[in-house]
Design an enzyme around this catalytic site. Structure first.
Site, PDB file in Angstrom:
ATOM      1  N   LYS A  54       0.886  -1.180   0.000  1.00 17.37           N
ATOM      2  CA  LYS A  54       0.000   0.000   0.000  1.00 17.37           C
ATOM      3  C   LYS A  54       0.911   1.213   0.000  1.00 17.37           C
ATOM      4  O   LYS A  54       1.626   1.477   0.948  1.00 17.37           O
ATOM      5  CB  LYS A  54      -0.871  -0.021   1.257  1.00 17.37           C
ATOM      6  CG  LYS A  54      -2.205   0.681   1.144  1.00 17.37           C
ATOM      7  CD  LYS A  54      -2.152   2.154   0.811  1.00 17.37           C
ATOM      8  CE  LYS A  54      -1.919   3.031   2.020  1.00 17.37           C
ATOM      9  NZ  LYS A  54      -1.769   4.465   1.664  1.00 17.37           N
ATOM     10  N   GLY A  66       6.379   5.017   8.654  1.00 21.64           N
ATOM     11  CA  GLY A  66       5.573   6.236   8.695  1.00 21.64           C
ATOM     12  C   GLY A  66       5.641   6.849  10.082  1.00 21.64           C
ATOM     13  O   GLY A  66       6.618   6.652  10.821  1.00 21.64           O
ATOM     14  N   THR A 117       4.947   7.729  14.039  1.00 22.03           N
ATOM     15  CA  THR A 117       4.802   6.928  15.256  1.00 22.03           C
ATOM     16  C   THR A 117       3.326   6.793  15.622  1.00 22.03           C
ATOM     17  O   THR A 117       2.877   5.721  16.064  1.00 22.03           O
ATOM     18  CB  THR A 117       5.629   7.562  16.393  1.00 22.03           C
ATOM     19  OG1 THR A 117       7.014   7.425  16.041  1.00 22.03           O
ATOM     20  CG2 THR A 117       5.395   6.893  17.733  1.00 22.03           C
ATOM     21  N   GLU A 118       2.587   7.855  15.384  1.00 22.70           N
ATOM     22  CA  GLU A 118       1.150   7.837  15.680  1.00 22.70           C
ATOM     23  C   GLU A 118       0.438   6.707  14.899  1.00 22.70           C
ATOM     24  O   GLU A 118      -0.299   5.901  15.481  1.00 22.70           O
ATOM     25  CB  GLU A 118       0.621   9.206  15.240  1.00 22.70           C
ATOM     26  CG  GLU A 118      -0.778   9.525  15.540  1.00 22.70           C
ATOM     27  CD  GLU A 118      -1.160  10.822  14.781  1.00 22.70           C
ATOM     28  OE1 GLU A 118      -0.283  11.535  14.255  1.00 22.70           O
ATOM     29  OE2 GLU A 118      -2.370  11.073  14.711  1.00 22.70           O
ATOM     30  N   GLY A 139       1.955   4.191  13.477  1.00 25.92           N
ATOM     31  CA  GLY A 139       2.587   2.939  13.892  1.00 25.92           C
ATOM     32  C   GLY A 139       1.843   2.299  15.061  1.00 25.92           C
ATOM     33  O   GLY A 139       1.642   1.074  15.100  1.00 25.92           O
ATOM     34  N   GLU A 195       9.094   1.160  11.142  1.00 25.54           N
ATOM     35  CA  GLU A 195      10.176   2.156  11.057  1.00 25.54           C
ATOM     36  C   GLU A 195       9.486   3.503  11.175  1.00 25.54           C
ATOM     37  O   GLU A 195       8.739   3.896  10.285  1.00 25.54           O
ATOM     38  CB  GLU A 195      10.936   1.977   9.748  1.00 25.54           C
ATOM     39  CG  GLU A 195      12.308   2.594   9.787  1.00 25.54           C
ATOM     40  CD  GLU A 195      12.380   3.850   8.982  1.00 25.54           C
ATOM     41  OE1 GLU A 195      12.268   4.943   9.605  1.00 25.54           O
ATOM     42  OE2 GLU A 195      12.525   3.764   7.761  1.00 25.54           O
ATOM     43  N   CYS A 211      13.221  10.515   8.260  1.00 26.67           N
ATOM     44  CA  CYS A 211      12.950  10.160   9.647  1.00 26.67           C
ATOM     45  C   CYS A 211      14.223  10.236  10.489  1.00 26.67           C
ATOM     46  O   CYS A 211      14.146  10.401  11.696  1.00 26.67           O
ATOM     47  CB  CYS A 211      12.285   8.801   9.740  1.00 26.67           C
ATOM     48  SG  CYS A 211      12.976   7.638   8.584  1.00 26.67           S
ATOM     49  N   GLU A 270       8.921  15.591  16.185  1.00 29.39           N
ATOM     50  CA  GLU A 270       9.470  15.489  14.833  1.00 29.39           C
ATOM     51  C   GLU A 270       8.763  16.503  13.929  1.00 29.39           C
ATOM     52  O   GLU A 270       7.541  16.489  13.817  1.00 29.39           O
ATOM     53  CB  GLU A 270       9.247  14.073  14.303  1.00 29.39           C
ATOM     54  CG  GLU A 270       9.840  13.871  12.930  1.00 29.39           C
ATOM     55  CD  GLU A 270       9.702  12.438  12.435  1.00 29.39           C
ATOM     56  OE1 GLU A 270       8.622  11.856  12.605  1.00 29.39           O
ATOM     57  OE2 GLU A 270      10.674  11.923  11.878  1.00 29.39           O
TER      58      GLU A 270
HETATM   59  P1  ADP Z   1       2.351  11.201   7.276  1.00 32.60           P
HETATM   60  O1  ADP Z   1       1.507  11.703   8.410  1.00 32.60           O
HETATM   61  O2  ADP Z   1       3.683  11.798   7.277  1.00 32.60           O
HETATM   62  O3  ADP Z   1       1.659  11.222   5.938  1.00 32.60           O
HETATM   63  P2  ADP Z   1       1.602   8.549   7.894  1.00 32.60           P
HETATM   64  O4  ADP Z   1       2.182   7.737   8.985  1.00 32.60           O
HETATM   65  O5  ADP Z   1       0.237   9.114   8.082  1.00 32.60           O
HETATM   66  O6  ADP Z   1       2.639   9.683   7.580  1.00 32.60           O
HETATM   67  O7  ADP Z   1       1.579   7.735   6.530  1.00 32.60           O
HETATM   68  C1  ADP Z   1       2.464   6.707   6.170  1.00 32.60           C
HETATM   69  C2  ADP Z   1       1.689   5.617   5.472  1.00 32.60           C
HETATM   70  O8  ADP Z   1       0.725   5.107   6.377  1.00 32.60           O
HETATM   71  C3  ADP Z   1       0.900   6.060   4.237  1.00 32.60           C
HETATM   72  O9  ADP Z   1       0.949   5.021   3.262  1.00 32.60           O
HETATM   73  C4  ADP Z   1      -0.501   6.205   4.771  1.00 32.60           C
HETATM   74  O10 ADP Z   1      -1.498   6.024   3.784  1.00 32.60           O
HETATM   75  C5  ADP Z   1      -0.553   5.087   5.781  1.00 32.60           C
HETATM   76  N1  ADP Z   1      -1.571   5.249   6.831  1.00 32.60           N
HETATM   77  C6  ADP Z   1      -2.056   6.397   7.361  1.00 32.60           C
HETATM   78  N2  ADP Z   1      -2.996   6.136   8.291  1.00 32.60           N
HETATM   79  C7  ADP Z   1      -3.109   4.787   8.373  1.00 32.60           C
HETATM   80  C8  ADP Z   1      -3.892   3.897   9.171  1.00 32.60           C
HETATM   81  N3  ADP Z   1      -4.758   4.340  10.064  1.00 32.60           N
HETATM   82  N4  ADP Z   1      -3.718   2.571   8.986  1.00 32.60           N
HETATM   83  C9  ADP Z   1      -2.830   2.108   8.094  1.00 32.60           C
HETATM   84  N5  ADP Z   1      -2.072   2.890   7.313  1.00 32.60           N
HETATM   85  C10 ADP Z   1      -2.193   4.217   7.445  1.00 32.60           C
END
Ligand code: ADP
Length: 503
Positions: free
Chosen positions: A199, A252, A254-255, A257, A275, A309, A406
């Protein structure tokens, strides 16, 4: 310094790719999203729509996971030899290399980064990663283990371990290095014989889709790699929660994650590797070669517009050298040529999106409001795209958001220190532990500080040095597990212990 002259147009094959209709790769075929929905892809240097892609959601994730499961359990993929898997990965690397110029342009137009940087770093690193992982396919070995079994006196056994692919893997990647993150994820999964549902980030779907075309061209069996474009809250969340996914690998925030871990726990306890974010300390010791450390500190934060990161976002400088170093880093910042990534002189492009530009600027506002001072930069660049000035903040305090959180933008917070003991504890005072660096002429001191840093990567007299052979990942809330190197191979395998009683 903002580049005002127009950027040149892209290659005709890049334009042809942008003009194509972009679907989802499921079971070896390009298919529309079941909802029929599409979404727009923007060039962050201008805000213009450059392409559109299918908006996959939970229904498409279900189809992709089913295809990945079929490919994992039967047919061509599991029957390939390790050497044949390696050959496919090597072929993919060759195809990527042949199309380097197109990939560099797509990455620049989609993400905003300088085309020259994508051509020199992102694409070659992805090529090298696939080649490195191709080499591992034939070297994923178990061990033979002498066992004693105290409750079976006199019995003889032959025990050994097998390392087997973990299964169907869901991979969720971010937008800061779209192609490279796809490579970091796909490489070890394919080397070990897993199958994948990837994804990609909604902001930057293009290079992964082009890579999908090359994956087909290389000859990977259908269903081994499935690529879904779509949003995190729908497609990403469905993948993390899917009961038939054996592992989820996420890069992506931490939130998010933490949401992934929750989804994995509440569904089928799939394996999780993460990561995540960072707030990495970059330490200049008083004996450092400042001619190297000053540009090194600028590169540590401004490379990829600070959207790394592991960016060196907390710069620790001894009080006695603080003014000299800050003056040097600020001059470097002011000289950076900011503009559209496609411009041949561009050294720093825009933030990836309006959201990201606003996020970085709100951190700047909060820092300035709390008493920090911008020696250089400090605001957005008004114009068509999502640009932010390279910024050096001083007068920072430990409790400020700009020190603790961050920012993921071109903003370094400088901190003056007096005492080296206190310095080590301040440098480690973060919820994150992704990277750290130290600049010194005393190499023993460099090693000593490297040992004391609670971080997954430590650079001495350098920064942002990456290699397919070097494991990368975080301590603390920067993640679980490692990418690249043999560590990544390990994390895509299960260990099976086999014991045979000898008659
Ligand atoms: P940023 O806030 O910098 O865009 P994210 O952590 O939100 O970073 O995004 C990193 C990846 O995680 C993207 O592919 C995003 O679509 C995906 N993502 C965002 N929210 C969710 C979620 N609730 N569950 C799974 N994947 C997610």
């Amino acid at each position: 310094m903002f580049l005002t002259s127009a950027a040149p147009s892209c290659l005709s094959k890049t334009q042809a790719f942008l003009d194509r209709e972009h679907k989802l790769l499921i079971d070896g075929e390009w298919v529309s999203a079941q909802s029929g929905k599409m979404f727009e892809v923007k060039n962050p240097a201008t805000g213009e729509v450059i392409s559109s892609v299918a908006e996959g959601d939970a229904a498409d994730i279900n189809s992709a996971v089913a295809a990945a499961r079929r490919a994992f359990e039967g047919g061509e993929w599991p029957s390939l030899t390790a050497s044949q898997r390696g050959k496919l990965l090597w072929k993919l690397a060759d195809l990527l290399e042949e199309n380097l110029a197109e990939f560099a342009e797509l990455e620049s137009l989609d993400n905003g980064k300088p085309r020259a940087v994508a051509a020199a770093a992102d694409v070659p690193l992805a090529v090298d990663l696939f080649r490195y992982m191709a080499g591992w396919t034939t070297k994923i070995e178990g061990t033979t283990i002498p066992i004693s079994v105290p409750y079976m006196p006199g019995a003889e056994f032959h025990s050994y371990t097998l390392r087997e692919p973990v299964g169907v893997v869901g991979q969720i990647i971010p937008w800061n290095f779209p192609l490279l993150m796809a490579a970091w994820k796909l490489g070890p999964a394919l080397a070990t014989g897993c199958t994948v549902v990837l994804k990609v980030a909604e902001e930057t779907p293009l290079t992964a889709l082009r890579l999908g075309e090359l994956i087909r061209e290389a000859g990977f069996p259908n269903g081994v790699v499935n690529i879904i474009t779509g949003f995190g809250e729908t497609a990403g969340a469905a993948l993390a929660a899917h009961p038939d996914v054996d592992k989820v690998a996420f890069t992506g925030s931490t939130e998010v994650g933490k949401l992934i871990v929750k989804a994995a726990g509440e569904s089928n306890l799939k394996k999780v590797t993460l990561e995540l974010g960072g707030k990495s300390p970059n330490i200049i010791l008083p004996d450092a070669d400042l001619a190297a450390a000053i540009p090194g500190a600028a590169n540590a934060i401004f490379f990829n517009h600070g959207q790394c990161c592991c960016a060196g976002s907390r710069l620790f400088v001894h009080k006695s050298q603080f003014d000299e170093v800050i003056d040097g880093v600020s001059k470097q910042a002011a000289a950076i040529q900011v503009g559209p990534g496609m411009h041949p002189d561009c050294q720093m492009g825009p933030m990836v999106s309006q959201i990201q530009q606003d996020r970085v600027c709100s951190y700047l506002d909060s820092g300035l409001k709390q008493g920090a001072e911008a020696v250089v930069g400090g605001k957005r660049v008004n114009g068509g795209g999502y640009f932010v000035e390279p910024t050096v903040l001083v007068n920072t305090q430990p409790n400020m958001q700009v020190i603790q959180e961050e920012i993921f933008g071109p903003v370094v917070a400088a901190i003056a220190y007096e005492d080296v003991e206190q310095l080590v504890s301040d440098a480690n005072d973060s919820i994150y532990g992704l990277a750290a660096a130290v600049w010194t002429r005393d190499i023993s001191k460099g090693h000593q500080i490297a040992r004391r840093m609670r971080a997954g990567s430590v650079w001495v007299n350098c920064y942002n040095v990456f290699d397919a052979a070097l494991p990368f990942g975080g301590y603390k809330q920067s993640g679980w597990g490692r990418e690249m190197g043999y560590e990544a191979i390990n994390l895509y395998t299960e260990t099976k212990a086999v014991t045979v009683q000898l008659q």
